[in-house]
Scaffold this motif. Structure first.
Motif, PDB file in Angstrom:
ATOM      1  N   ASN A  34       0.817  -1.204   0.000  1.00 39.88           N
ATOM      2  CA  ASN A  34       0.000   0.000   0.000  1.00 39.88           C
ATOM      3  C   ASN A  34       0.854   1.259   0.000  1.00 39.88           C
ATOM      4  N   GLY A  35       2.106   1.118   0.357  1.00 36.82           N
ATOM      5  CA  GLY A  35       3.003   2.260   0.418  1.00 36.82           C
ATOM      6  C   GLY A  35       3.186   2.949  -0.917  1.00 36.82           C
ATOM      7  N   ILE A  36       2.966   2.209  -1.993  1.00 32.90           N
ATOM      8  CA  ILE A  36       3.100   2.822  -3.315  1.00 32.90           C
ATOM      9  C   ILE A  36       2.023   3.886  -3.506  1.00 32.90           C
ATOM     10  N   ALA A  37       0.823   3.605  -2.985  1.00 36.36           N
ATOM     11  CA  ALA A  37      -0.262   4.590  -3.072  1.00 36.36           C
ATOM     12  C   ALA A  37      -0.188   5.601  -1.939  1.00 36.36           C
ATOM     13  N   LEU A  82     -20.058 -12.864 -13.376  1.00 36.08           N
ATOM     14  CA  LEU A  82     -19.396 -12.201 -14.508  1.00 36.08           C
ATOM     15  C   LEU A  82     -19.749 -10.717 -14.566  1.00 36.08           C
ATOM     16  N   TRP A  83     -21.007 -10.421 -14.263  1.00 33.38           N
ATOM     17  CA  TRP A  83     -21.450  -9.029 -14.233  1.00 33.38           C
ATOM     18  C   TRP A  83     -20.694  -8.245 -13.164  1.00 33.38           C
ATOM     19  N   ALA A  84     -20.550  -8.845 -11.968  1.00 29.15           N
ATOM     20  CA  ALA A  84     -19.826  -8.197 -10.872  1.00 29.15           C
ATOM     21  C   ALA A  84     -18.354  -8.000 -11.237  1.00 29.15           C
ATOM     22  N   PHE A  85     -17.765  -9.018 -11.891  1.00 33.01           N
ATOM     23  CA  PHE A  85     -16.366  -8.916 -12.303  1.00 33.01           C
ATOM     24  C   PHE A  85     -16.179  -7.789 -13.318  1.00 33.01           C
ATOM     25  N   GLY A  86     -17.133  -7.673 -14.250  1.00 32.75           N
ATOM     26  CA  GLY A  86     -17.070  -6.599 -15.239  1.00 32.75           C
ATOM     27  C   GLY A  86     -17.186  -5.232 -14.599  1.00 32.75           C
ATOM     28  N   LEU A  87     -18.030  -5.122 -13.563  1.00 32.82           N
ATOM     29  CA  LEU A  87     -18.190  -3.851 -12.864  1.00 32.82           C
ATOM     30  C   LEU A  87     -16.894  -3.449 -12.172  1.00 32.82           C
ATOM     31  N   VAL A  88     -16.250  -4.407 -11.506  1.00 33.78           N
ATOM     32  CA  VAL A  88     -14.989  -4.126 -10.823  1.00 33.78           C
ATOM     33  C   VAL A  88     -13.934  -3.651 -11.822  1.00 33.78           C
ATOM     34  N   ASN A  89     -13.874  -4.308 -12.984  1.00 30.00           N
ATOM     35  CA  ASN A  89     -12.915  -3.903 -14.009  1.00 30.00           C
ATOM     36  C   ASN A  89     -13.211  -2.509 -14.539  1.00 30.00           C
ATOM     37  N   SER A  90     -14.495  -2.181 -14.649  1.00 29.16           N
ATOM     38  CA  SER A  90     -14.876  -0.855 -15.134  1.00 29.16           C
ATOM     39  C   SER A  90     -14.460   0.223 -14.144  1.00 29.16           C
ATOM     40  N   VAL A  91     -14.668  -0.055 -12.849  1.00 25.56           N
ATOM     41  CA  VAL A  91     -14.240   0.878 -11.808  1.00 25.56           C
ATOM     42  C   VAL A  91     -12.734   1.096 -11.886  1.00 25.56           C
ATOM     43  N   PHE A  92     -12.022  -0.002 -12.035  1.00 28.89           N
ATOM     44  CA  PHE A  92     -10.569   0.048 -12.121  1.00 28.89           C
ATOM     45  C   PHE A  92     -10.111   0.845 -13.352  1.00 28.89           C
ATOM     46  N   PHE A  93     -10.783   0.615 -14.496  1.00 29.37           N
ATOM     47  CA  PHE A  93     -10.389   1.284 -15.735  1.00 29.37           C
ATOM     48  C   PHE A  93     -10.613   2.789 -15.646  1.00 29.37           C
ATOM     49  N   ARG A 127      -0.401   4.811 -14.442  1.00 33.49           N
ATOM     50  CA  ARG A 127       0.859   4.904 -13.697  1.00 33.49           C
ATOM     51  C   ARG A 127       1.803   3.799 -14.165  1.00 33.49           C
ATOM     52  N   GLU A 128       2.980   4.188 -14.507  1.00 32.84           N
ATOM     53  CA  GLU A 128       3.938   3.232 -15.061  1.00 32.84           C
ATOM     54  C   GLU A 128       4.224   2.105 -14.086  1.00 32.84           C
ATOM     55  N   TYR A 129       4.310   2.422 -12.785  1.00 35.62           N
ATOM     56  CA  TYR A 129       4.663   1.388 -11.824  1.00 35.62           C
ATOM     57  C   TYR A 129       3.547   0.350 -11.708  1.00 35.62           C
ATOM     58  N   GLU A 130       2.316   0.763 -11.939  1.00 32.57           N
ATOM     59  CA  GLU A 130       1.220  -0.194 -11.863  1.00 32.57           C
ATOM     60  C   GLU A 130       1.334  -1.224 -12.974  1.00 32.57           C
ATOM     61  N   ILE A 131       1.725  -0.767 -14.139  1.00 34.18           N
ATOM     62  CA  ILE A 131       1.720  -1.646 -15.297  1.00 34.18           C
ATOM     63  C   ILE A 131       2.966  -2.534 -15.326  1.00 34.18           C
ATOM     64  N   GLU A 132       4.133  -1.962 -15.078  1.00 36.65           N
ATOM     65  CA  GLU A 132       5.369  -2.690 -15.304  1.00 36.65           C
ATOM     66  C   GLU A 132       5.865  -3.452 -14.083  1.00 36.65           C
ATOM     67  N   ASN A 133       5.663  -2.926 -12.882  1.00 36.12           N
ATOM     68  CA  ASN A 133       6.307  -3.498 -11.713  1.00 36.12           C
ATOM     69  C   ASN A 133       5.427  -4.460 -10.918  1.00 36.12           C
ATOM     70  N   LEU A 134       4.176  -4.119 -10.705  1.00 35.52           N
ATOM     71  CA  LEU A 134       3.351  -4.925  -9.810  1.00 35.52           C
ATOM     72  C   LEU A 134       2.189  -5.627 -10.492  1.00 35.52           C
ATOM     73  N   GLY A 135       1.980  -5.355 -11.747  1.00 37.11           N
ATOM     74  CA  GLY A 135       0.842  -5.963 -12.414  1.00 37.11           C
ATOM     75  C   GLY A 135      -0.298  -4.976 -12.482  1.00 37.11           C
ATOM     76  N   PHE A 136      -0.816  -4.830 -13.661  1.00 33.93           N
ATOM     77  CA  PHE A 136      -1.801  -3.796 -13.960  1.00 33.93           C
ATOM     78  C   PHE A 136      -3.047  -3.906 -13.077  1.00 33.93           C
ATOM     79  N   TYR A 182      -2.376  -4.938  -8.441  1.00 32.22           N
ATOM     80  CA  TYR A 182      -2.021  -3.866  -7.520  1.00 32.22           C
ATOM     81  C   TYR A 182      -3.197  -2.931  -7.272  1.00 32.22           C
ATOM     82  N   SER A 183      -3.805  -2.435  -8.356  1.00 31.42           N
ATOM     83  CA  SER A 183      -4.880  -1.461  -8.199  1.00 31.42           C
ATOM     84  C   SER A 183      -6.078  -2.049  -7.462  1.00 31.42           C
TER      85      SER A 183
END
Length: 445
Positions: free
Chosen positions: A71-74, A254-265, A274-283, A286-287
Motif C-alpha cells: 500500500n506504500g506505493i499509493a 461475470l457481471w460483478a467482475f465486469g463492474l470491478v474492471n470498469s471501476v478500475f479502468f 501509472r507506469e509502476y502499476e503496469i510494469e512493476n506490480l501488475g496492472f 495492484y490497483s
C-alpha cells in the motif's frame, strides 16, 4: 508470540485473530444469503447486495491487504503509521457491522414494534412523494432536459478552461465559488440516473436508456467512479432482484467482475495511467488490492493515525445538516465538514481533494466514539431491513411495479445521508426534487 501472519513476501499482512473473525463473518454472510435470500427464491436482494459491497467485500475481504507494505506505493512513506491502526479500524467497523446484524435480527422478531411501525410510516410517506415524482412524466422530461443542458455546458466550460481530462472534479473543487455548482450537478445526476433506469425497466422506453448512456459517458470525465457506476447500480439492482429464478449465479458473477474492471479502468483514466502499476506490480492486481479503488479500511486507519482523538461531538453532523451553505462563506463548515476536517489534519489541500473515504463508520467514530458507531449501525441496519422487506414484497408480484418498488428505498437513502454527512448536500437535492415533483403532480391532477 507474534499474533500477525505475513504471506507472499508481505503481500498479506494481518492479525491472525482478526483474519479468523473475517472468515467467520464471511460464513455468517453465506449462511444468511442461503437461507434468507436463495431459499426464498432470490439470487440477490437489497439487503445482501449492500451488506456484501459495503462490508463483506470492502472491509472483511480487503482486511488482509490493508496493512501490507505494498500500500506504500499509493500512500507514500506513511504505511508504518497506518499499519499500526488497521486493526483498530477493523474492530471499530466490526462493532458497527454487529450492530447492523443485530438490528436486522431484532426487526425479524419485531422486538421494537413501535419503532418499526414509526419508521415504516416515515418510509411510506417519503416513498409516496418519490412515487408521485417518478410518475410525473412532464416533470421528469424537464429534469432530463435540464441535466443534459447543464452537463454539456459544464463540460464545455471545463475543457475550455482546464483542458481535456478525466478528472474535472478536481478542477471544479479547486474553485470555491463554483464548487457548489459542481456539487449540485453530481448530486442531481446521482438522484436522477437511478430513476431513469427504473423508468426504462418499467416502460422499456429506449429514449430513456439512450439518455442514461449519454449522461453516463459525460459523467466519466468527472473521474468520480461512484458517480458513474454505483449510481447506475442503485437503479439496476431492482431488475436483478426481480429476475430471481432467471438470474444465473455465473452470469451474476461475470457481471460483478465486469463492474470491478470498469471501476478500475476509470481510475486508470483519471490518474492518467501509472507506469509502476503496469510494469512493476501488475496492472490489475495492484490497483485492485492496494490502490485507491476499495481502500476504505486502509484509509480509515490512515485517518486514525493522524487523528488527535478529540471527539467532535456532532460538529461534522451539524456541518452536514447545513450543507446548503457554501463552505467558502461558512467558517464552521470550512472547519467541521467531514471532508474539510479530515483533509486539514491529513495535510491535503481541501480545495482540490474530495476527502478520504474512510468506510461507513469513520465519521460516527470521530464524533461519538464507539457508542456512535453502535447507534448509527443500528439505525442503518433497521432502515435496510425495512426497505429490503418492502422491495421484495413488491417485486415478487406477478406484475411488479418497479417505480413503486424503487420508492421504498426512500428510508435507505435517508439512512445513508445520516451515516456519512458528505451525502447531505445530495440528500437535500433529493428531497427538493421529490417535493417539487410531487407538488406539481398534484397540481396537474
Amino acid at each position: 508470540m507474534n499474533s500477525r501472519v505475513e504471506l507472499f513476501l508481505g503481500a498479506i499482512d494481518a492479525n491472525i485473530v482478526n483474519l479468523f473473525i473475517s472468515f467467520l463473518v464471511f460464513l455468517q454472510f453465506l449462511y444468511s444469503w442461503y437461507y434468507k435470500c436463495y431459499k426464498q427464491g432470490f439470487k440477490i436482494d437489497y439487503w445482501h447486495f449492500y451488506i456484501f459491497y459495503n462490508y463483506i467485500f470492502v472491509i472483511f475481504f480487503m482486511y488482509p491487504f490493508a496493512a501490507s507494505y505494498l500500500n506504500g506505493i499509493a500512500m507514500g512513506g506513511r504505511m508504518d503509521m497506518i499499519k499500526e491502526k488497521v486493526d483498530d479500524a477493523f474492530l471499530i467497523t466490526l462493532t458497527g457491522y454487529i450492530s447492523i446484524i443485530l438490528a436486522n435480527y431484532l426487526f425479524s422478531l419485531n422486538v421494537f414494534s413501535t419503532f418499526n411501525r414509526t419508521i415504516i410510516k416515515i418510509n411510506n410517506w417519503g416513498g409516496q412523494l418519490l412515487f408521485e415524482t417518478i410518475s410525473n412524466k412532464v416533470y421528469i422530461n424537464f429534469c432530463i432536459s435540464f441535466l443534459l443542458f447543464f452537463t454539456v455546458l459544464g463540460l464545455v466550460y471545463s475543457f475550455s478552461r482546464f483542458g481535456f481530462s478525466f478528472k474535472i472534479r478536481n478542477d471544479y473543487l479547486a474553485i470555491p465559488e463554483i464548487r457548489p455548482i459542481f456539487n449540485f450537478w453530481t448530486s442531481f445526476y446521482n438522484v436522477l440516473i437511478p430513476i431513469l433506469i427504473i423508468i426504462y425497466i418499467q416502460k422499456k422506453a429506449k429514449m430513456t436508456l439512450f439518455v442514461v448512456i449519454l449522461l453516463s459517458i459525460f459523467a466519466t470525465f468527472t473521474g468520480n467512479r461512484s458517480t458513474v457506476f454505483f449510481t447506475a447500480l442503485n437503479g439496476s439492482i431492482f431488475y436483478l432482484i426481480y429476475l430471481r429464478h432467471k438470474l444465473k449465479l455465473r452470469k451474476l458473477s461475470l457481471w460483478a467482475f465486469g463492474l470491478v474492471n470498469s471501476v478500475f479502468f476509470l481510475g486508470l483514466l483519471r490518474d492518467g495511467g501509472r507506469e509502476y502499476e503496469i510494469e512493476n506490480l501488475g496492472f490489475f492486481t495492484y490497483s485492485f488490492l492496494y490502490g485507491n479503488n476499495f481502500s476504505d479500511l486502509r484509509d480509515f486507519a490512515y485517518i486514525l493515525s493522524f487523528w488527535d482523538e478529540n471527539l467532535l461531538y456532532g460538529k461534522s453532523y451539524i456541518a452536514g445538516f447545513i450543507s446548503f451553505i457554501p463552505r467558502y462563506i461558512s467558517d464552521f463548515r470550512n472547519t467541521y465538514a467531514i471532508s474539510a476536517y479530515t483533509n486539514n489534519f491529513l495535510g491535503y489541500e481541501d480545495g482540490t481533494h474530495g476527502g478520504i473515504r474512510g468506510g461507513p463508520f469513520f465519521e460516527s467514530y470521530l464524533n461519538f466514539g464507539i457508542i456512535g458507531v453502535i447507534v448509527i449501525g443500528f439505525l442503518w441496519g433497521s432502515a435496510l431491513s425495512i426497505v429490503n422487506k418492502q422491495i421484495n414484497t413488491e417485486l415478487v408480484k406477478n406484475t411488479p411495479n418497479f417505480m413503486k418498488s424503487y420508492s421504498y428505498s426512500f428510508l435507505f437513502t435517508s439512512a445513508n445521508a445520516i451515516m456519512l454527512t458528505a451525502n447531505f448536500w445530495q440528500y437535500y437535492v433529493f428531497i427538493g426534487f421529490i417535493i417539487l415533483g410531487s407538488f406539481l403532480k398534484k397540481i396537474k391532477e
